[in-house]
Design a protein around this motif. Sequence first.
Motif, mmCIF file in Angstrom:
data_model
loop_
_atom_site.group_PDB
_atom_site.id
_atom_site.type_symbol
_atom_site.label_atom_id
_atom_site.label_comp_id
_atom_site.label_asym_id
_atom_site.label_seq_id
_atom_site.Cartn_x
_atom_site.Cartn_y
_atom_site.Cartn_z
ATOM 1 N N ASP A 123 0.862 -1.201 0.000
ATOM 2 C CA ASP A 123 0.000 0.000 0.000
ATOM 3 C C ASP A 123 0.879 1.225 0.000
ATOM 4 O O ASP A 123 2.109 1.147 -0.094
ATOM 5 C CB ASP A 123 -0.964 -0.037 1.197
ATOM 6 N N GLU A 124 0.175 2.348 0.173
ATOM 7 C CA GLU A 124 0.890 3.624 0.115
ATOM 8 C C GLU A 124 1.907 3.745 1.259
ATOM 9 O O GLU A 124 2.891 4.462 1.139
ATOM 10 C CB GLU A 124 -0.130 4.789 0.160
ATOM 11 N N ASP A 125 1.599 3.056 2.314
ATOM 12 C CA ASP A 125 2.516 3.121 3.482
ATOM 13 C C ASP A 125 3.583 2.034 3.441
ATOM 14 O O ASP A 125 4.286 1.786 4.424
ATOM 15 C CB ASP A 125 1.708 3.011 4.775
ATOM 16 N N GLY A 172 -8.989 -8.855 0.532
ATOM 17 C CA GLY A 172 -9.868 -8.006 1.307
ATOM 18 C C GLY A 172 -9.206 -6.712 1.731
ATOM 19 O O GLY A 172 -9.891 -5.729 2.013
ATOM 20 N N GLU A 173 -7.890 -6.679 1.749
ATOM 21 C CA GLU A 173 -7.179 -5.485 2.174
ATOM 22 C C GLU A 173 -7.214 -4.420 1.085
ATOM 23 O O GLU A 173 -7.023 -3.242 1.351
ATOM 24 C CB GLU A 173 -5.718 -5.823 2.520
ATOM 25 N N LEU A 174 -7.483 -4.855 -0.126
ATOM 26 C CA LEU A 174 -7.503 -3.879 -1.220
ATOM 27 C C LEU A 174 -8.776 -3.034 -1.215
ATOM 28 O O LEU A 174 -8.799 -1.962 -1.824
ATOM 29 C CB LEU A 174 -7.384 -4.618 -2.566
ATOM 30 N N SER A 175 -9.815 -3.537 -0.600
ATOM 31 C CA SER A 175 -11.075 -2.801 -0.613
ATOM 32 C C SER A 175 -10.974 -1.469 0.097
ATOM 33 O O SER A 175 -11.750 -0.558 -0.139
ATOM 34 C CB SER A 175 -12.181 -3.674 0.037
ATOM 35 N N LYS A 196 -8.141 0.316 0.080
ATOM 36 C CA LYS A 196 -7.001 1.053 -0.451
ATOM 37 C C LYS A 196 -7.376 1.678 -1.784
ATOM 38 O O LYS A 196 -8.077 1.052 -2.585
ATOM 39 C CB LYS A 196 -5.780 0.118 -0.650
ATOM 40 N N ASN A 197 -6.894 2.881 -2.035
ATOM 41 C CA ASN A 197 -7.120 3.521 -3.327
ATOM 42 C C ASN A 197 -5.920 3.338 -4.240
ATOM 43 O O ASN A 197 -6.085 3.121 -5.450
ATOM 44 C CB ASN A 197 -7.399 5.026 -3.138
ATOM 45 N N ASN A 198 -4.754 3.479 -3.695
ATOM 46 C CA ASN A 198 -3.536 3.358 -4.507
ATOM 47 C C ASN A 198 -2.681 2.218 -3.938
ATOM 48 O O ASN A 198 -2.507 2.079 -2.720
ATOM 49 C CB ASN A 198 -2.723 4.650 -4.483
ATOM 50 N N ILE A 199 -2.090 1.446 -4.841
ATOM 51 C CA ILE A 199 -1.160 0.356 -4.415
ATOM 52 C C ILE A 199 0.061 0.371 -5.315
ATOM 53 O O ILE A 199 0.024 0.941 -6.421
ATOM 54 C CB ILE A 199 -1.879 -1.030 -4.493
ATOM 55 N N ASN A 200 1.096 -0.289 -4.828
ATOM 56 C CA ASN A 200 2.351 -0.398 -5.603
ATOM 57 C C ASN A 200 2.615 -1.860 -5.851
ATOM 58 O O ASN A 200 2.618 -2.675 -4.926
ATOM 59 C CB ASN A 200 3.534 0.196 -4.825
ATOM 60 N N ILE A 201 2.853 -2.151 -7.109
ATOM 61 C CA ILE A 201 3.124 -3.540 -7.488
ATOM 62 C C ILE A 201 4.571 -3.622 -7.992
ATOM 63 O O ILE A 201 4.968 -2.876 -8.875
ATOM 64 C CB ILE A 201 2.152 -4.023 -8.575
ATOM 65 N N THR A 252 -12.585 -5.013 -6.721
ATOM 66 C CA THR A 252 -11.932 -6.211 -6.194
ATOM 67 C C THR A 252 -12.905 -7.332 -6.268
ATOM 68 O O THR A 252 -14.143 -7.144 -6.188
ATOM 69 C CB THR A 252 -11.522 -6.013 -4.721
ATOM 70 N N GLU A 253 -12.383 -8.543 -6.378
ATOM 71 C CA GLU A 253 -13.230 -9.714 -6.448
ATOM 72 C C GLU A 253 -12.474 -10.848 -5.762
ATOM 73 O O GLU A 253 -11.363 -11.159 -6.092
ATOM 74 C CB GLU A 253 -13.555 -10.094 -7.930
#
Length: 404
Positions: free
Chosen positions: A364-366, A374-377, A379-384, A398-399
């Motif tokens: 995540d951003e942090d 479920g943690e993505l629900s 979060k608005n921005n993520i880093n891959i 998310t699904e």
Amino acid sequence: MYVKTLTVSELSTYIKKIIDTDFILSNTNVKGEISNFKIHSSGHVYFSLKDDFGKINCIMFKNKFENIKFLPENGMSVVIKGKVSVYQKDGSYQLYCNDIELEGAGKLSAAFENLKKKLEAKGLFDVSAKKVIPKHSRRIGVVTSPTGAAIRDIINVSKRRNNKVNILIYPALVQGPNAPNDIIKGIEYLNTVKDVDVILIARGGGSIEELWSFNDEALAKAIFKSKKPIVTAVGHETDFTMVDYVSDLRAPTPSAGAELLTLDLNEVNFKIDSYRENLKKLVKNNINNEKSKLFNYKKSLEYNSPVVLITNAYKQLDNLNDTLNVSVRNRLKLEEQKLSKINALLNAHNPLNVLNRGYAIIKDEDNNLITHIGELSTKNNINITLKDGNANFNIINTEKITSK
């Protein structure tokens, strides 16, 4: 009257028995003049003893004659001690001699002993009064007859032993009534000669009468009063006169007196040569010993030299350095092995290695790791993170996948 008839031998035996048992004839003294003196090859002596009115045959056996201190000669007036007995073979009586003395010798002997006791009582024989005889006499004063054999012997012996010695002769009578006074004058004169070291009184051998001048009381006192040491050499070795008891030293003969007073230069030179050789050996040995000591000191200094100590320290440092290098290399090698194991372990657990197989890491951003959908629900921005880079995404939908 019956008279027994005797044979010649029986008569001789009877006479011999009577004579042999006579007290006077068995121990008698007879004086007279010697004649027909003869020494037999057996060593026995045969001679006659005579006077103006008679003669008796004499025999002296070898063991008795060997004790006589002079050689009897024809014409000598003597006193014979012995016994009268019969020689049965020819029926003659003869005198068997036990001792022979010159006539008057008994009186002279008594006079000698009386004077000896007198001078001894006055201290003339005291050892404490004896003067020291010089070991090396440069000049010897000799009182003797200038024409006798004694002075020739003294000169010959002295010069043979030491040709540097000087002999000053005082000519004197050595026999007769005027001899003592003559010898005294010689002693007094030589005492006035400053460079005379010692005085030698000498004469050759002779009978007791011939040597009687040296039994003079005044002469004995002159010898005792002498300021210079006096050596006497009178007669033969068996002759003793009064001067021998008073003098500072008695020599048995004039030749012996010369030997006592002269330093043997040949012997001295021999001793000097021996001392020289011994000294050379001692010096050589000392030098060798000192060289040995120096060699040992050198070795000791070399062994304890600071250069040696520093060299040894350098060697120790090199050894320590080598040991340290080996230890460091071994430690580094060990650590490298450990690090290699850790690296292999890290590589084995490195998440990036998973990315090589097509997987990705989502944070995540942090920068928190997201492992569930479920943690993505929230979060608005993520880093891959992929194997070759990163990308930011916005979450739209998310699904969750359900397991069958």
